[in-house]
Design a protein around this motif. Structure first.
Motif, PDB file in Angstrom:
ATOM      1  N   GLU A   1       0.826  -1.204   0.000  1.00  0.00           N
ATOM      2  CA  GLU A   1       0.000   0.000   0.000  1.00  0.00           C
ATOM      3  C   GLU A   1       0.862   1.257   0.000  1.00  0.00           C
ATOM      4  O   GLU A   1       0.512   2.254  -0.639  1.00  0.00           O
TER       5      GLU A   1
ATOM      6  N   SER B   1       1.739   2.020  -3.441  1.00  0.00           N
ATOM      7  CA  SER B   1       0.580   2.547  -4.173  1.00  0.00           C
ATOM      8  C   SER B   1       0.297   4.001  -3.806  1.00  0.00           C
ATOM      9  O   SER B   1      -0.057   4.815  -4.672  1.00  0.00           O
TER      10      SER B   1
ATOM     11  N   TRP C   1      -1.781  -2.065  -7.664  1.00  0.00           N
ATOM     12  CA  TRP C   1      -1.445  -0.923  -8.526  1.00  0.00           C
ATOM     13  C   TRP C   1      -0.003  -0.475  -8.330  1.00  0.00           C
ATOM     14  O   TRP C   1       0.677  -0.060  -9.276  1.00  0.00           O
ATOM     15  N   GLY C   2       0.503  -0.556  -7.113  1.00  0.00           N
ATOM     16  CA  GLY C   2       1.858  -0.070  -6.838  1.00  0.00           C
ATOM     17  C   GLY C   2       2.930  -1.137  -6.884  1.00  0.00           C
ATOM     18  O   GLY C   2       4.083  -0.867  -6.504  1.00  0.00           O
TER      19      GLY C   2
ATOM     20  N   LYS D   1       2.753   6.052  -5.619  1.00  0.00           N
ATOM     21  CA  LYS D   1       2.359   6.167  -7.029  1.00  0.00           C
ATOM     22  C   LYS D   1       1.176   7.123  -7.205  1.00  0.00           C
ATOM     23  O   LYS D   1       1.064   7.815  -8.229  1.00  0.00           O
TER      24      LYS D   1
END
Length: 617
Positions: free
Chosen positions: A67, A70, A179-180, A73
Motif C-alpha cells: 500500500e 501505491s 497498482w503499486g 504512485k
C-alpha cells in the motif's frame, strides 16, 4: 506525593523524547515482523463469511509495503493526507502505517459522519485518497468528488459494495494494493529513512456538533512519548497471553492510541467491525484487555444486577455476600498494596469459583487483565463492583489534544472518585476557574489551519487548557468535576453540572443515553434515549399495546414509569439540581441523523411541553 520511581521514569522519558531517534511506529512493523514472523498480529471478521481470519506479522508487513508503494504512485507527498472513512477493519491500521512509510498523514473520519462533515474534513486537510468502508460511505464518497477538488482516488475496502454504473474513479482495495507493485520499494524506504519525530502523524478531527471541527495535529514524537509512557506505566502487558479487542472507533484517539500501544508490545489486536456485534465478539474472543467507554460497563452492570434482582432470595443472599467479600479484598488490601489475610483470600477464592468466574464467563472475560475506561464518568459503585468481581477496570482521562491519556489509575493506591495520576512525562495543574491544564511531550502540535484556536488552547508556557474543571487531592490524584463549557446556570442563578445526573441515569437499565439541559431556563430538563429492548419487555409484561418505537416512548404508562426511575436516581440532589421534565426519544442521538445539531429545537420542545403541562394543571 511523587515517588522516586515516578521521578526516574519521567526523567528517562524526557531524555528519550528529546534525543534524535527513529520514529517508533515507522520501524515498528518491520521490527515485529522479524521477531514474530508468521505469528498472528491482527484478527478480523471476513466481510462475506463473517468468520474470524488472522493476519500474521509478515502478512501485515507485506500489505503495508504494497500500500505504501501505491500511495507513492498516487502522488502522496511528504505530509500529504489520506482519509479513512470506514468502520473498524484491519485496512485502517495498514493505511496508517503505509502513510507513515511515506511520511504522510492519516486522517480518520467517523464511519457515521454526514456528507457535509466528511466534505469539510477532506477539504480542510486537502486529502488526495479516500478509503471507504460500506455502501453508505461509498455513496457519500461519490457525491464528494465534485465538492472536494483535492480528492483524486476513492478506494473501496468492503468487497460487498455495489459500485455505480458510471463510476470511473474508485478502485477496490485489492486493485489498489496491486497498482503499486511496479514501484521500487527503495523509493518508499528513502522517505521512511528520512522520517523525523517532528513529522505530522495524523489529524484527529474533533466533533463539530458545537462548531466547526478542528484537526488535532499529532506528531510522531507525540506517539513516541505516549507509547514509552504507557510501557513504563503498564509493564505487565504480555505478548504471549494478552489479546485486545478493538471495538471503539479507530477514528477516536483512545482506540487508535491503545491499538498502537498493543502492537508495540506484540499483543494480538482483534478488530470488531460492527459495533452491534460487540457482545458476541467479546464472548468469542475472550479479550484479556480492551479499552472502552463507561456505557459498555454500565450495560454489563445493569444486566448483572437486573438478573440478580429477579433471582431467588437464596441466590441474592449468596451474591451479596460474595460481592461484599470481593469489595473488602479489593478496596482494603489489593488497592493499597497490602497482603490479603488468609481467611479472606480463601473466602474470595470460594466465591470466585462459585460466583465471579461464572459471571465473567457469561460476559466473555475468562482471563481478565486490564480494561482502560475513559470518555465520560463511570460511577464509583460500578467501578468498585466490577473490580470486586475480578474485572480490573482502570479509569483514565484524556482528550484528542493530549494524545488520549493524561491520567489513569496506578496499580495501587488508586482512589474512587478520581481519574488517577498523570502518566510519565505529563504534568497537570489546576488553573483559573478550576480548569485542568496539561503539559508534556504528548500534547498536540496545534489545530490544523487554525493558529488562533491553537493560541487559545495552548498558552505561552505550553500548558494545554482542557476545558474540564477539576482538583488534585493530597495524594496527587486528579478529580474531574465538570466540563467547563457544559456547566450551565439556570435563570434562578443556580449552577448545574450535567455530567453528575447523566452518569447516574446511565446506570439505569431503561436508559441508553441522557442529555441534561437547562441553561438560562427556570428548571432542569433532559432528553432521554431509552433502551428500546428494556421498554418492549416492560410493555409486554404490563400488556401495554403500541405500534412502533415512537408510540412506545409516548405512552403515558411508560412515561410515568420512567419518571419514577429518574426520581429515584436524583432523590438525594437539591431541588434545583433535579430534572423536572423530560422527553423520551424514539432513537439514539447520532452524528448521522443529526439530532446533536438539533438540540435547540428539542430543548424548545421540552420547555414548551412543560409550560403546556403547567397550564393543564
Amino acid at each position: 506525593m511523587t515517588t522516586i520511581k515516578e521521578i526516574l521514569s519521567n526523567f528517562v522519558l524526557l531524555i528519550n523524547n528529546k534525543r534524535t531517534m527513529v520514529n517508533e511506529l515507522v520501524e515498528l512493523i518491520n521490527k515485529q515482523s522479524k521477531r514474530f514472523g508468521d505469528r498472528e498480529a491482527l484478527r478480523f471478521r471476513d466481510y462475506k463469511t463473517q468468520e474470524w481470519f488472522s493476519i500474521s506479522w509478515n502478512q501485515f508487513k507485506t500489505n503495508i509495503e504494497r500500500e505504501a508503494k501505491s500511495l507513492y504512485k498516487a502522488g502522496l507527498e511528504v505530509e500529504g493526507k489520506v482519509a479513512i472513512f470506514t468502520q473498524n477493519c484491519p485496512e485502517i491500521l495498514t493505511t496508517h502505517f503505509a502513510a507513515y512509510y511515506n511520511r504522510g498523514v492519516a486522517v480518520p473520519i467517523y464511519a457515521t459522519s454526514s456528507k457535509s462533515e466528511a466534505a469539510y474534513i477532506i477539504n480542510d486537510a486537502q486529502t488526495i485518497v479516500l478509503f471507504v468502508g460500506d455502501q453508505r460511505q461509498y455513496d457519500v464518497a461519490m457525491e464528494l468528488l465534485d465538492e472536494c477538488p483535492s480528492l483524486k482516488y476513492v478506494v473501496t475496502l468492503n468487497p460487498l459494495v455495489e459500485k455505480k454504473a458510471d463510476d470511473k474513479t474508485s478502485i477496490t482495495w485489492e486493485e489498489f494494493l496491486a497498482w503499486g507493485d511496479d514501484v521500487d520499494i527503495a523509493l518508499v524506504n528513502q522517505r521512511k529513512d528520512n522520517a523525523l519525530p517532528s513529522d505530522l502523524m495524523c489529524l484527529i478531527y474533533t466533533s463539530g456538533t458545537t462548531g466547526v471541527p478542528k484537526g488535532v495535529m499529532l506528531t510522531h514524537s507525540n506517539f513516541n512519548a505516549c507509547i514509552l509512557a504507557h510501557n513504563m506505566r503498564i509493564p505487565s502487558l504480555n505478548e504471549d497471553t494478552d489479546v485486545s479487542l478493538s471495538f471503539l472507533p479507530m477514528s477516536h484517539i483512545f482506540e487508535l492510541g491503545w491499538s498502537m500501544v498493543c502492537l508495540s508490545n506484540g499483543i494480538r489486536v482483534v478488530i470488531n467491525h460492527n459495533p452491534k456485534d460487540i457482545q458476541k465478539a467479546v464472548k468469542e474472543i475472550q479479550p484479556t484487555c480492551m479499552c472502552s467507554v463507561p456505557r459498555f460497563w454500565e450495560k454489563v452492570y445493569t444486566a448483572i444486577t437486573d438478573n440478580i434482582a429477579n433471582a431467588s432470595p437464596v441466590v441474592r443472599m449468596l451474591f451479596n455476600r460474595a460481592v461484599a467479600v470481593g469489595k473488602k479484598r479489593e478496596m482494603k488490601y489489593l488497592r493499597t498494596g497490602k497482603k490479603v489475610p488468609m481467611l479472606l483470600e480463601k473466602q474470595y477464592q470460594y466465591f470466585d469459583k462459585k460466583v465471579f468466574s461464572r459471571l465473567r464467563s457469561a460476559i466473555g472475560i475468562e482471563q481478565p487483565h486490564l480494561y482502560p475506561t475513559a470518555g465520560a464518568m463511570l460511577s464509583d459503585n460500578i467501578t468498585e463492583f466490577l473490580r470486586a468481581i475480578g474485572i480490573p477496570i482502570v479509569i483514565g482521562y484524556g482528550l484528542s489534544e493530549t494524545n488520549a491519556t493524561v491520567t489513569f489509575y496506578p496499580d495501587t493506591n488508586w482512589e474512587l472518585g478520581t481519574i488517577g495520576t498523570p502518566i510519565p512525562g505529563v504534568k497537570v495543574k489546576i488553573g483559573p476557574q478550576n480548569e485542568i491544564l496539561a503539559k508534556g511531550p504528548t500534547i498536540m502540535k496545534g489545530y490544523y489551519n487554525k493558529p488562533e484556536e491553537t493560541a487559545k488552547a495552548i498558552d505561552e508556557d505550553g500548558w494545554f487548557h482542557t476545558g474540564d474543571c477539576g482538583a488534585i487531592n493530597e495524594n496527587g490524584q486528579l478529580i474531574i468535576t465538570e466540563r467547563l463549557k457544559d456547566l450551565f446556570k439556570t435563570s434562578n442563578g443556580k449552577y448545574i453540572a450535567p455530567q453528575v445526573l447523566e452518569t447516574r441515569l446511565g446506570q439505569d437499565l431503561f436508559v441508553e443515553q441522557a442529555v441534561v439541559i437547562g441553561d438560562g431556563k427556570k428548571f432542569v430538563s433532559a432528553l432521554i434515549v431509552p433502551s428500546v429492548d428494556a421498554l418492549k419487555a416492560y410493555a409486554k409484561k404490563k400488556k401495554i399495546a403500541y405500534t412502533d418505537n415512537a408510540d412506545l416512548v409516548n405512552n403515558k404508562e411508560i412515561h410515568k414509569m420512567m419518571e419514577q426511575r429518574i426520581n429515584e436516581w436524583q432523590k438525594d440532589l437539591a431541588s434545583y439540581e433535579q430534572i423536572k421534565h423530560f422527553i423520551l426519544m424514539p432513537r439514539p442521538f447520532t452524528m448521522e441523523t443529526g439530532e446533536l445539531k438539533r438540540y435547540a429545537k428539542l430543548i424548545d420542545a421540552v420547555y414548551a411541553a412543560a409550560e403546556k403541562q403547567q397550564k393543564n394543571k
